[in-house]
Enzyme design. Sequence first.
Site, PDB file in Angstrom:
ATOM      1  N   LYS A 184       0.871  -1.386   0.104  1.00  0.00           N
ATOM      2  CA  LYS A 184      -0.054   0.062  -0.162  1.00  0.00           C
ATOM      3  C   LYS A 184       0.959   1.435   0.079  1.00  0.00           C
ATOM      4  CE  LYS A 184       0.423   1.527   4.458  1.00  0.00           C
ATOM      5  NZ  LYS A 184       0.579   2.954   4.988  1.00  0.00           N
ATOM      6  N   THR A 241      -4.071   5.503   3.048  1.00  0.00           N
ATOM      7  CA  THR A 241      -2.864   6.076   2.532  1.00  0.00           C
ATOM      8  C   THR A 241      -2.855   6.769   1.236  1.00  0.00           C
ATOM      9  OG1 THR A 241      -2.039   4.197   3.995  1.00  0.00           O
ATOM     10  CG2 THR A 241      -0.285   5.399   2.744  1.00  0.00           C
TER      11      THR A 241
HETATM   12  O1  LIG Z   1       1.090   3.384   7.427  1.00  0.00           O
HETATM   13  C1  LIG Z   1       0.403   4.494   7.877  1.00  0.00           C
HETATM   14  C2  LIG Z   1      -1.027   4.402   7.935  1.00  0.00           C
HETATM   15  O2  LIG Z   1      -1.562   3.216   7.974  1.00  0.00           O
HETATM   16  C3  LIG Z   1       1.182   5.771   7.512  1.00  0.00           C
HETATM   17  O3  LIG Z   1       1.364   5.881   6.269  1.00  0.00           O
HETATM   18  P1  LIG Z   1       2.741   6.744   5.753  1.00  0.00           P
HETATM   19  O4  LIG Z   1       3.555   6.145   5.962  1.00  0.00           O
HETATM   20  O5  LIG Z   1       2.413   6.773   4.284  1.00  0.00           O
HETATM   21  O6  LIG Z   1       2.516   8.215   6.401  1.00  0.00           O
END
Ligand SMILES: O=C(CO)COP(=O)(O)O
Length: 325
Positions: A184, A241
């Site tokens: 993701k 995300t």
């Molecule tokens: O894993 C995350 C939300 O579930 C945090 O996302 P980021 O690492 O893209 O900030």
Amino acid sequence: MKIGVIGGGAWGTALAQVAARGGREILLWAREDEVVASINADHVNTMFLSAIPLPETIRATGDIGELAGCDALLVVAPAQHVRSVLGAIRIGTMPLVLCAKGIEAGTRLLVGEVARAVQPDAPIAVLSGPTFAHEVAAGQPTAVTLACEDEALGARLAARLAGPAFRTYASSDVVGAEIGGAVKNVLAIACGVVEGAGLGQNAHAALIARGFAEMTRFGLARGARSETLAGLSGLGDLVLTCSSTSSRNFSLGVGLGQGRAAAELMADRRTVAEGAFTAPVLREAAREAGVAMPVSEAVCALLEGANVTEVVGALLARPLTREGV
Ligand SMILES: O=C(CO)COP(=O)(O)O
Ligand SMILES: NC(=O)C1=CN([C@@H]2O[C@H](COP(=O)(O)OP(=O)(O)OC[C@H]3O[C@@H](n4cnc5c(N)ncnc54)[C@H](O)[C@@H]3O)[C@@H](O)[C@H]2O)C=CC1
């Protein structure tokens, strides 16, 4: 169950707060002296999670060996550093709850596979799902997958970490939970590119759907279960995300979409955008598995400096195919 936390970033700090609920004492290892000092003196992590008051029952240390006395460890260092931090502490049979989202460069190992390699006697669990650290730390409602092959241990860990605003959903599909979280982050970069390049909401939604299709193909090829990928740690985290500038990965993609160079966007970053490190590893792993992942391939090309218009044009010009492929 005395829980220790390895990693004083935003997520390690937020999870320490979750584990400290009810007045339980938590020991957190942070790599930065400044983080140790600010948590112990001011009960706040000024470097990675400022403005969130922490309970006084959270104590930070710069000596990772102190964590050897815990009953379980939350491992919240970035994925590329899990091997080094786990190698620095006597763990024995202490359960490890792996919270990093990524795939190790070079070895192409999932974080659970790294943990087994470094600490073969330690049972492992994976905690993953749609969880912006600042929202969890603010006590906003959150749900996660807690996957553990030993279902009795998983249930104990899930119950220990659950709280009024933090729901833990048990699973035995460790691989599925890890792959969702790792992939993701790469797909979020792609969605950020669409946002930054002003390509519209249709493209954004199409990318989430087609990205989920390639996450599923790759996950099933690695032995994941489809219900895990369609759950909190897969689709749930993908939607979160891919849709917010609170995501470091999405924000990195926005910059790429605006034409900024990856090297410039990554330079001087204190916080981690895991997708930038996972993308090339995922490309290798997908090719080795014979799994088509065109969106992830496109992210790699963009990170390597390819032109946004050309990359998007190539994605759109691919041979027509069928749903479910
Ligand atoms: O894993 C995350 C939300 O579930 C945090 O996302 P980021 O690492 O893209 O900030
Ligand atoms: N921030 C969030 O909202 C969430 C983060 N995660 C995951 O948690 C993991 C940790 O990320 P964050 O807490 O966000 O970190 P962060 O981006 O807040 O801080 C960076 C962290 O990386 C550590 N670090 C940098 N170089 C290191 C090295 N050489 N050795 C060991 N540690 C090093 C720093 O000490 C710091 O703790 C990542 O895998 C991330 O994907 C998962 C869910 C939510």
